[in-house]
Design a protein around this motif. Structure first.
Motif, PDB file in Angstrom:
ATOM      1  N   ALA A  22     -48.354  31.278  55.405  1.00 42.00           N
ATOM      2  CA  ALA A  22     -48.993  30.937  54.139  1.00 42.00           C
ATOM      3  C   ALA A  22     -48.624  31.899  53.021  1.00 42.00           C
ATOM      4  CB  ALA A  22     -50.519  30.944  54.316  1.00 42.00           C
ATOM      5  N   CYS A  23     -47.914  32.997  53.371  1.00 38.02           N
ATOM      6  CA  CYS A  23     -47.598  34.014  52.373  1.00 38.02           C
ATOM      7  C   CYS A  23     -46.202  33.822  51.816  1.00 38.02           C
ATOM      8  CB  CYS A  23     -47.695  35.410  52.994  1.00 38.02           C
ATOM      9  SG  CYS A  23     -49.303  35.765  53.704  1.00 38.02           S
ATOM     10  N   GLY A  24     -45.968  34.333  50.626  1.00 37.17           N
ATOM     11  CA  GLY A  24     -44.623  34.403  50.077  1.00 37.17           C
ATOM     12  C   GLY A  24     -44.230  33.209  49.262  1.00 37.17           C
ATOM     13  N   ASN A  25     -43.134  33.332  48.565  1.00 38.31           N
ATOM     14  CA  ASN A  25     -42.626  32.274  47.717  1.00 38.31           C
ATOM     15  C   ASN A  25     -41.319  31.758  48.263  1.00 38.31           C
ATOM     16  OD1 ASN A  25     -44.668  32.551  45.755  1.00 38.31           O
ATOM     17  ND2 ASN A  25     -43.637  34.378  44.989  1.00 38.31           N
ATOM     18  N   PRO A  26     -41.253  30.442  48.604  1.00 36.39           N
ATOM     19  CA  PRO A  26     -40.015  29.894  49.117  1.00 36.39           C
ATOM     20  C   PRO A  26     -38.920  29.951  48.072  1.00 36.39           C
ATOM     21  CG  PRO A  26     -41.884  28.426  49.537  1.00 36.39           C
ATOM     22  CD  PRO A  26     -42.347  29.493  48.583  1.00 36.39           C
ATOM     23  N   GLY A  27     -37.685  30.050  48.519  1.00 34.93           N
ATOM     24  CA  GLY A  27     -36.561  30.042  47.606  1.00 34.93           C
ATOM     25  C   GLY A  27     -35.470  29.144  48.107  1.00 34.93           C
ATOM     26  N   ASN A  28     -34.388  29.050  47.373  1.00 34.79           N
ATOM     27  CA  ASN A  28     -33.260  28.225  47.756  1.00 34.79           C
ATOM     28  C   ASN A  28     -32.168  29.079  48.359  1.00 34.79           C
ATOM     29  OD1 ASN A  28     -34.417  25.866  46.734  1.00 34.79           O
ATOM     30  ND2 ASN A  28     -33.796  26.423  44.659  1.00 34.79           N
ATOM     31  N   THR A  29     -31.439  28.520  49.314  1.00 43.93           N
ATOM     32  CA  THR A  29     -30.347  29.214  49.979  1.00 43.93           C
ATOM     33  C   THR A  29     -29.039  28.574  49.572  1.00 43.93           C
ATOM     34  OG1 THR A  29     -31.785  29.606  51.857  1.00 43.93           O
ATOM     35  CG2 THR A  29     -29.424  29.894  52.212  1.00 43.93           C
ATOM     36  N   THR A  30     -28.088  29.382  49.146  1.00 42.91           N
ATOM     37  CA  THR A  30     -26.812  28.825  48.704  1.00 42.91           C
ATOM     38  C   THR A  30     -25.677  29.616  49.299  1.00 42.91           C
ATOM     39  OG1 THR A  30     -26.840  30.219  46.737  1.00 42.91           O
ATOM     40  CG2 THR A  30     -27.750  28.005  46.511  1.00 42.91           C
ATOM     41  N   ASP A  31     -24.592  28.935  49.646  1.00 41.71           N
ATOM     42  CA  ASP A  31     -23.381  29.586  50.122  1.00 41.71           C
ATOM     43  C   ASP A  31     -22.513  29.978  48.941  1.00 41.71           C
ATOM     44  OD1 ASP A  31     -23.034  29.660  53.050  1.00 41.71           O
ATOM     45  OD2 ASP A  31     -23.529  27.534  52.848  1.00 41.71           O
ATOM     46  N   SER A  32     -21.794  31.063  49.064  1.00 38.30           N
ATOM     47  CA  SER A  32     -20.725  31.348  48.122  1.00 38.30           C
ATOM     48  C   SER A  32     -19.420  31.036  48.813  1.00 38.30           C
ATOM     49  CB  SER A  32     -20.751  32.811  47.676  1.00 38.30           C
ATOM     50  OG  SER A  32     -20.389  33.641  48.744  1.00 38.30           O
ATOM     51  N   SER A  33     -18.393  30.718  48.063  1.00 42.11           N
ATOM     52  CA  SER A  33     -17.125  30.355  48.675  1.00 42.11           C
ATOM     53  C   SER A  33     -16.521  31.562  49.365  1.00 42.11           C
ATOM     54  CB  SER A  33     -16.168  29.841  47.604  1.00 42.11           C
ATOM     55  OG  SER A  33     -15.944  30.828  46.625  1.00 42.11           O
ATOM     56  N   SER A  34     -16.005  31.327  50.584  1.00 40.20           N
ATOM     57  CA  SER A  34     -15.353  32.399  51.326  1.00 40.20           C
ATOM     58  C   SER A  34     -14.411  31.768  52.320  1.00 40.20           C
ATOM     59  CB  SER A  34     -16.373  33.284  52.046  1.00 40.20           C
ATOM     60  OG  SER A  34     -17.110  32.528  52.966  1.00 40.20           O
ATOM     61  N   SER A  35     -13.357  32.452  52.672  1.00 42.23           N
ATOM     62  CA  SER A  35     -12.401  31.917  53.636  1.00 42.23           C
ATOM     63  C   SER A  35     -12.926  32.110  55.039  1.00 42.23           C
ATOM     64  CB  SER A  35     -11.059  32.620  53.475  1.00 42.23           C
ATOM     65  OG  SER A  35     -11.171  33.959  53.899  1.00 42.23           O
ATOM     66  N   SER A  36     -12.453  31.266  55.949  1.00 41.37           N
ATOM     67  CA  SER A  36     -12.911  31.357  57.328  1.00 41.37           C
ATOM     68  C   SER A  36     -12.499  32.663  57.966  1.00 41.37           C
ATOM     69  CB  SER A  36     -12.351  30.179  58.136  1.00 41.37           C
ATOM     70  OG  SER A  36     -10.934  30.190  58.101  1.00 41.37           O
ATOM     71  N   ALA A  37     -11.500  33.327  57.381  1.00 39.32           N
ATOM     72  CA  ALA A  37     -11.029  34.585  57.956  1.00 39.32           C
ATOM     73  C   ALA A  37     -11.869  35.774  57.510  1.00 39.32           C
ATOM     74  CB  ALA A  37      -9.572  34.811  57.565  1.00 39.32           C
ATOM     75  N   ALA A  38     -12.751  35.581  56.521  1.00 38.06           N
ATOM     76  CA  ALA A  38     -13.546  36.692  56.011  1.00 38.06           C
ATOM     77  C   ALA A  38     -14.509  37.197  57.077  1.00 38.06           C
ATOM     78  CB  ALA A  38     -14.321  36.246  54.775  1.00 38.06           C
ATOM     79  N   GLU A  39     -14.830  38.488  57.041  1.00 39.08           N
ATOM     80  CA  GLU A  39     -15.727  39.069  58.021  1.00 39.08           C
ATOM     81  C   GLU A  39     -17.181  38.797  57.681  1.00 39.08           C
ATOM     82  OE1 GLU A  39     -14.837  43.169  58.444  1.00 39.08           O
ATOM     83  OE2 GLU A  39     -12.868  42.837  59.331  1.00 39.08           O
ATOM     84  N   THR A  40     -17.487  38.553  56.436  1.00 40.39           N
ATOM     85  CA  THR A  40     -18.853  38.252  56.014  1.00 40.39           C
ATOM     86  C   THR A  40     -18.846  37.078  55.043  1.00 40.39           C
ATOM     87  OG1 THR A  40     -18.814  39.758  54.114  1.00 40.39           O
ATOM     88  CG2 THR A  40     -19.516  40.687  56.235  1.00 40.39           C
ATOM     89  N   ARG A  41     -20.028  36.512  54.854  1.00 43.01           N
ATOM     90  CA  ARG A  41     -20.237  35.472  53.847  1.00 43.01           C
ATOM     91  C   ARG A  41     -21.430  35.889  53.003  1.00 43.01           C
ATOM     92  NH1 ARG A  41     -22.527  31.309  56.464  1.00 43.01           N
ATOM     93  NH2 ARG A  41     -23.021  32.793  58.122  1.00 43.01           N
ATOM     94  N   SER A  42     -21.406  35.537  51.743  1.00 45.18           N
ATOM     95  CA  SER A  42     -22.529  35.843  50.856  1.00 45.18           C
ATOM     96  C   SER A  42     -23.487  34.656  50.824  1.00 45.18           C
ATOM     97  CB  SER A  42     -22.033  36.137  49.437  1.00 45.18           C
ATOM     98  OG  SER A  42     -21.269  37.323  49.407  1.00 45.18           O
ATOM     99  N   LEU A  43     -24.745  34.923  51.194  1.00 46.84           N
ATOM    100  CA  LEU A  43     -25.798  33.915  51.124  1.00 46.84           C
ATOM    101  C   LEU A  43     -26.938  34.465  50.279  1.00 46.84           C
ATOM    102  CD1 LEU A  43     -26.047  32.619  54.819  1.00 46.84           C
ATOM    103  CD2 LEU A  43     -24.746  31.639  52.930  1.00 46.84           C
ATOM    104  N   THR A  44     -27.644  33.577  49.612  1.00 51.01           N
ATOM    105  CA  THR A  44     -28.805  33.969  48.812  1.00 51.01           C
ATOM    106  C   THR A  44     -30.071  33.594  49.568  1.00 51.01           C
ATOM    107  OG1 THR A  44     -27.574  33.589  46.772  1.00 51.01           O
ATOM    108  CG2 THR A  44     -29.976  33.731  46.595  1.00 51.01           C
ATOM    109  N   ASP A  45     -30.945  34.563  49.781  1.00 48.13           N
ATOM    110  CA  ASP A  45     -32.119  34.308  50.614  1.00 48.13           C
ATOM    111  C   ASP A  45     -33.306  33.829  49.792  1.00 48.13           C
ATOM    112  OD1 ASP A  45     -33.307  36.544  49.421  1.00 48.13           O
ATOM    113  OD2 ASP A  45     -33.413  37.737  51.254  1.00 48.13           O
ATOM    114  N   ALA A  46     -34.466  33.734  50.432  1.00 50.49           N
ATOM    115  CA  ALA A  46     -35.662  33.175  49.808  1.00 50.49           C
ATOM    116  C   ALA A  46     -36.190  34.024  48.657  1.00 50.49           C
ATOM    117  CB  ALA A  46     -36.770  32.996  50.848  1.00 50.49           C
ATOM    118  N   GLN A  47     -35.773  35.285  48.585  1.00 51.23           N
ATOM    119  CA  GLN A  47     -36.204  36.167  47.502  1.00 51.23           C
ATOM    120  C   GLN A  47     -35.060  36.478  46.537  1.00 51.23           C
ATOM    121  OE1 GLN A  47     -38.139  39.597  49.300  1.00 51.23           O
ATOM    122  NE2 GLN A  47     -40.071  38.484  49.414  1.00 51.23           N
ATOM    123  N   ASP A  48     -34.048  35.636  46.562  1.00 49.38           N
ATOM    124  CA  ASP A  48     -32.901  35.745  45.648  1.00 49.38           C
ATOM    125  C   ASP A  48     -32.056  36.997  45.877  1.00 49.38           C
ATOM    126  OD1 ASP A  48     -33.372  33.298  44.392  1.00 49.38           O
ATOM    127  OD2 ASP A  48     -34.799  34.208  42.998  1.00 49.38           O
TER     128      ASP A  48
END
Length: 314
Positions: A22-48
């Motif tokens: 019941a706590c907290g504010n939901p947010g949107n999750t979005t992918d950033s473009s990245s190649s499959s060879a990259a070691e990490t991907r950038s994602l935006t979580d529920a708190q931006d």
């Protein structure tokens, strides 16, 4: 024999934790473009927060989100616990060898496990500057949570974190198929029938809210009728489970009563008020132990609850 929980402190902590959705504010999750060879991907979580997620994390801590990890064939490096050894027993076939970590994620304990990813299931967990401290240890991703966020929402988001969106969708489809089949199999045992869920611990009773946890499953998914007492409790509910008096329960107009019994020897079971509850008198009291999934949320928890209902009503 069901396990008997006697610790008032552990029970109180569990009540509070079960309602953290019941706590907290939901947010949107979005992918950033990245190649499959990259070691990490950038994602935006529920708190931006922009979080660099490892492509293949293998030392994950996801306290109280283990249900989702198991559903996606992922194993955490440590699993949730509250009090002295209270764990999600229904997941132990998969997590039996996984050590525990306190639900409030003390920094020292987190550090000890050297995680490469932290998944946070409640915004309350990272209040007061805690997010920045966790982020110093490992990439820290707050999963969407709060009112209106379903287990399906969380499953699909966690599926995105692990690059397993298709598997998450399949888990959701399998659950829908189970619900459809259960409604067909049980037929008139559901149609026009009402049900309620109680949790008894330390000689006190708690009722699940209409749109939370097993309440959502019973009323929203399977289509049981909602008893008047459940409606009243739900109007004031701020968490999954709300305290309810024995006097109120004596007026409970439910055809079925599903009981999560964490106190086998509770004095209330001998009280005439309890024994005169219609579902109890009519032998429609169906009892489950605290080691079952009825106190929890997630695709595996919901699936096991449906299976329990099939077993007792077939």
């Amino acid at each position: 024999m069901f396990k008997n929980r006697k610790s008032i402190l552990a029970a109180a902590a569990l009540v509070a934790l079960l309602g953290l959705a019941a706590c907290g504010n939901p947010g949107n999750t979005t992918d950033s473009s990245s190649s499959s060879a990259a070691e990490t991907r950038s994602l935006t979580d529920a708190q931006d927060h922009t979080v660099e997620i490892p492509n293949k994390p293998n030392r994950v801590i996801a306290s109280y989100l283990e249900d989702y990890l198991v559903a996606l064939d992922e194993k955490p490096v440590a699993q949730w616990t509250v009090g002295q050894g209270s764990i999600q027993d229904y997941l132990q076939d998969e997590l039996e060898d996984v050590p525990t970590i306190s639900y409030d994620l003390p920094y020292e304990e987190v550090l000890k496990y050297e995680p490469d990813l932290l998944l946070i299931g409640s915004s309350a967990t990272v209040e007061g500057g805690k997010y920045d401290e966790y982020a110093k240890i490992a990439p820290t991703y707050v999963v969407k949570n709060g009112d209106g966020v379903t287990w399906e929402d969380q499953l699909n988001e966690i599926g995105k974190v692990f690059n397993k969106e298709d598997q998450a969708k399949q888990v959701e489809e399998d659950y829908k198929t189970l619900i459809t089949q259960t409604k067909e199999d049980l037929g008139d045992k559901i149609k026009g029938k009402s049900a309620a869920v109680l949790w008894v611990t330390n000689n006190s009773a708690f009722m699940v809210a209409e749109d939370r946890s097993s309440g959502r499953l019973l009323y929203g998914d399977l289509g049981f009728e909602v008893p008047e007492l459940t409606k009243e409790v739900s109007e004031q509910a701020t968490s999954d489970w709300s305290a309810v008096s024995l006097e109120s329960l004596s007026q409970l107009d439910a055809d079925y009563l599903f009981l999560v019994n964490s106190d086998q020897g509770a004095a209330m079971f001998e009280d005439p008020l309890w024994q005169n509850i219609p579902a109890v008198k009519n032998e429609q009291l169906h009892e489950f132990g605290p080691e079952t999934s009825w106190l929890y949320n997630g695709p595996i928890a919901y699936t096991k609850m449906v299976e329990n209902i099939n077993e007792v009503l077939k």
